[in-house]
Scaffold this motif. Structure first.
Motif, mmCIF file in Angstrom:
data_model
loop_
_atom_site.group_PDB
_atom_site.id
_atom_site.type_symbol
_atom_site.label_atom_id
_atom_site.label_comp_id
_atom_site.label_asym_id
_atom_site.label_seq_id
_atom_site.Cartn_x
_atom_site.Cartn_y
_atom_site.Cartn_z
ATOM 1 N N SER A 36 0.856 -1.178 0.000
ATOM 2 C CA SER A 36 0.000 0.000 0.000
ATOM 3 C C SER A 36 0.896 1.233 0.000
ATOM 4 O O SER A 36 2.117 1.129 -0.060
ATOM 5 N N ALA A 37 0.298 2.402 0.101
ATOM 6 C CA ALA A 37 1.091 3.633 0.061
ATOM 7 C C ALA A 37 2.018 3.749 1.267
ATOM 8 O O ALA A 37 3.128 4.258 1.149
ATOM 9 N N SER A 38 1.580 3.249 2.418
ATOM 10 C CA SER A 38 2.393 3.426 3.621
ATOM 11 C C SER A 38 2.879 2.131 4.256
ATOM 12 O O SER A 38 3.772 2.182 5.104
ATOM 13 N N HIS A 39 2.333 0.988 3.882
ATOM 14 C CA HIS A 39 2.716 -0.281 4.505
ATOM 15 C C HIS A 39 2.952 -1.352 3.453
ATOM 16 O O HIS A 39 2.568 -1.202 2.288
ATOM 17 N N SER A 58 4.429 -4.480 7.861
ATOM 18 C CA SER A 58 5.122 -3.325 8.418
ATOM 19 C C SER A 58 4.306 -2.668 9.532
ATOM 20 O O SER A 58 4.802 -1.762 10.194
ATOM 21 N N ARG A 59 3.094 -3.114 9.758
ATOM 22 C CA ARG A 59 2.271 -2.561 10.831
ATOM 23 C C ARG A 59 2.638 -3.148 12.184
ATOM 24 O O ARG A 59 2.242 -2.624 13.222
ATOM 25 N N ASN A 69 13.411 4.107 6.719
ATOM 26 C CA ASN A 69 12.540 4.430 5.597
ATOM 27 C C ASN A 69 11.742 3.195 5.178
ATOM 28 O O ASN A 69 11.935 2.111 5.711
ATOM 29 N N LYS A 70 10.853 3.361 4.214
ATOM 30 C CA LYS A 70 9.948 2.279 3.825
ATOM 31 C C LYS A 70 10.688 1.106 3.192
ATOM 32 O O LYS A 70 10.300 -0.045 3.379
#
Length: 120
Positions: A36-39, A58-59, A69-70
């Motif tokens: 997803s955009a953030s995870h 990543s949650r 960073n991601k």
């Protein structure tokens, strides 16, 4: 209607095209990735039984100071997934990139899973 597909529709078409070829059995389950955009989420699936053997995202809380960073977080998720898969007795997987390019966070997750001991 223009006949053109949007971004998500194109990814869905690619995902189904990949899924026709990549099947996960009991000896080589499928490592599926969703970004997803953030995870980023990954799971190891035995398609013959329809069961998820291991999952990581990543949650979940990561060790302090490990990832900034991601891309680094994706690498850590891959290592965590490999650790959980090893505990379940899984060492070989078929990589399903889920319609995403093998680049950036998807590649980092794959590299982390390889570093953790998964073979694909």
């Amino acid at each position: 209607m223009s006949g053109q597909h949007g971004k998500n529709e194109r990814r869905r078409i690619r995902r189904y095209r990949i899924r026709k070829r990549v099947r996960g059995g009991s000896e080589r389950p499928r490592l599926s990735v969703f970004r997803s955009a953030s995870h980023i989420y990954a799971q190891i699936i035995d398609d013959t039984r329809g069961a998820t053997l291991a999952a990581a995202s990543s949650r979940e809380p990561t060790p302090a100071g490990e990832a900034k960073n991601k891309t680094a977080i994706s690498n850590a998720v891959g290592k965590l997934l490999a650790e959980r898969a090893k505990a379940k007795g899984v060492s070989k997987v078929a990589f399903d990139r889920g319609g995403y390019l093998y680049h950036g966070r998807v590649k980092a997750l794959a590299d982390g899973a390889r570093a953790g001991g998964l073979e694909f």
